[in-house]
Design an enzyme around this catalytic site. Structure first.
Site, PDB file in Angstrom:
ATOM      1  N   GLU A 142       0.841  -1.209   0.000  1.00  0.00           N
ATOM      2  CA  GLU A 142       0.000   0.000   0.000  1.00  0.00           C
ATOM      3  C   GLU A 142       0.873   1.256   0.000  1.00  0.00           C
ATOM      4  OE1 GLU A 142      -4.251  -1.361   1.859  1.00  0.00           O
ATOM      5  OE2 GLU A 142      -2.794  -0.540   3.277  1.00  0.00           O
ATOM      6  N   GLU A 252      -6.241  -6.848  -1.801  1.00  0.00           N
ATOM      7  CA  GLU A 252      -6.772  -6.864  -0.436  1.00  0.00           C
ATOM      8  C   GLU A 252      -8.241  -6.476  -0.478  1.00  0.00           C
ATOM      9  OE1 GLU A 252      -4.816  -4.800   2.722  1.00  0.00           O
ATOM     10  OE2 GLU A 252      -2.801  -5.270   1.990  1.00  0.00           O
TER      11      GLU A 252
END
Length: 361
Positions: A142, A252
């Site tokens: 991320e 995710e």
């Protein structure tokens, strides 16, 4: 290693907490209550890939190199594909936290580049020695605001400069070079968190394209209570596929099967108004969410929907506190009940049709 012509729609699970759960007495069972190995349950129920995070030197030792090797060997023994997610930190790396490992805190930028390269290569060589190489690697987790702060920080007006983006990209390039030095067939994913945010997704990948960062797969996190509607996700996936021509993985995601909170536990998602309309917090709602999500990914233009990974579907509340100091706040977002029994929402994977995607893993 990888067959680059193989066609596989990824139905993946991130089970990075599995090792700690098992080491402290947690267990899993199928719907009939018969205890089984978690990876076996996942494989039987249509999972074809596993994702693991790796931390440099975490408190408690879980998700370090030694433990990653042991879990990776089990993944390979099951014949599952393996995605390794480098956080380049001793703890969580995410949009709010991209802090350097303690051992790297005083390194210069050039020393940090070398550290990224050496560490990445050492991890992969060790896995190779145990016949447990990943099929794909994430260079960072991320990393929308950069990584290895502050040298590689690009989030916020102060750091969002051409110079900082070049430094950030330089760190990523060293990680990619290290991966390819161990095995050129390992595919590279670059992962950000903006599943429903097209403007920020384009800003990030435009920057990386302009800076010559060479990678194979776009990875996006999509949690609807943070990242918007399924329509916003669909629009973003379509635009990114047409703009960059790369396979895209929703690497995710999660959705709740209940809002019930056991005494002493507070879930991260615990309010009705955090849910998507039409998708209740129930096993049925979770199943519907997964079916619709997978359909959206399959419909990405050009066959570029690569698949998905469910984040921590097996993180059951089997202990009060976790080694990295994390509370129990995810147990209603799993695909197992509080006791570790598989939920019927796995049927969503069984209905996922084969895609025409060439996934390179």
């Amino acid at each position: 290693m990888s067959n680059l012509t193989e066609k596989t729609f990824i139905l993946g699970m991130d089970v990075s907490f599995m090792d700690e759960i098992e080491q402290h007495g947690g267990s899993y069972s199928d719907v009939d209550g018969k205890e089984q190995d978690l990876l076996s349950i996942l494989k039987i129920n249509d999972t074809n890939a596993i994702r693991l995070r790796i931390w440099n030197d975490p408190v408690g030792g879980f998700c370090n190199l030694e433990r990653t090797v042991e879990v990776a060997k089990r993944i390979k023994e099951q014949g599952l594909k393996f995605l390794l997610d480098f956080h380049y930190s001793d703890r969580w790396a995410d949009p709010a936290n991209q802090w350097k490992p303690k051992a790297w805190e005083n390194l210069s930028y050039e020393e940090l580049q070398r550290a990224v390269c050496m560490y990445t290569a050492d991890v992969l060589r060790t896995l190779k020695e145990h016949d447990a190489l990943p099929d794909m690697v994430q260079v960072g987790n991320e990393i929308t605001p950069g990584m290895l702060w502050n040298e590689g920080r690009v989030g916020g007006e102060e750091h969002d400069t051409d110079e900082q983006w070049e430094r950030f990209a330089g760190l990523v390039k060293y990680g990619i070079a290290a991966v390819k030095s161990v095995d050129a067939d390992i595919q590279i994913m670059i992962h950000i968190d903006r599943g429903g945010d097209n403007a920020e997704s384009r800003k990030f990948y435009d920057r990386f394209e302009a800076l010559g960062v060479e990678f194979d797969i776009i990875g996006l996190s999509y949690y609807p209570w943070w990242h918007g509607t399924l329509d916003a996700l669909r629009d973003n996936l379509h635009d990114l596929a047409e703009r960059y021509g790369k396979p895209i993985n929703v690497v995710e995601t999660a959705y709740p099967w209940t809002l019930e909170q056991p005494e002493g536990i507070e879930w991260i998602l615990n309010q009705e108004d955090m849910l998507l309309p039409g998708y209740p917090a129930s096993v049925e709602g979770q199943t519907k969410y997964l079916k619709d999500l997978l359909q959206i990914i399959r419909e990405v233009p050009g066959g570029l929907g690569h698949g998905f990974y469910y984040w921590e579907p097996a993180w059951i509340p089997s202990k009060e506190e976790w080694s990295v100091g994390h509370p129990n706040n995810w147990g209603n977002l799993t695909m197992f009940d509080f006791k570790g029994r598989k939920l019927e929402s796995f049927t969503a994977l069984a209905t996922a049709e084969e895609s025409d995607v060439v996934t390179y893993v």
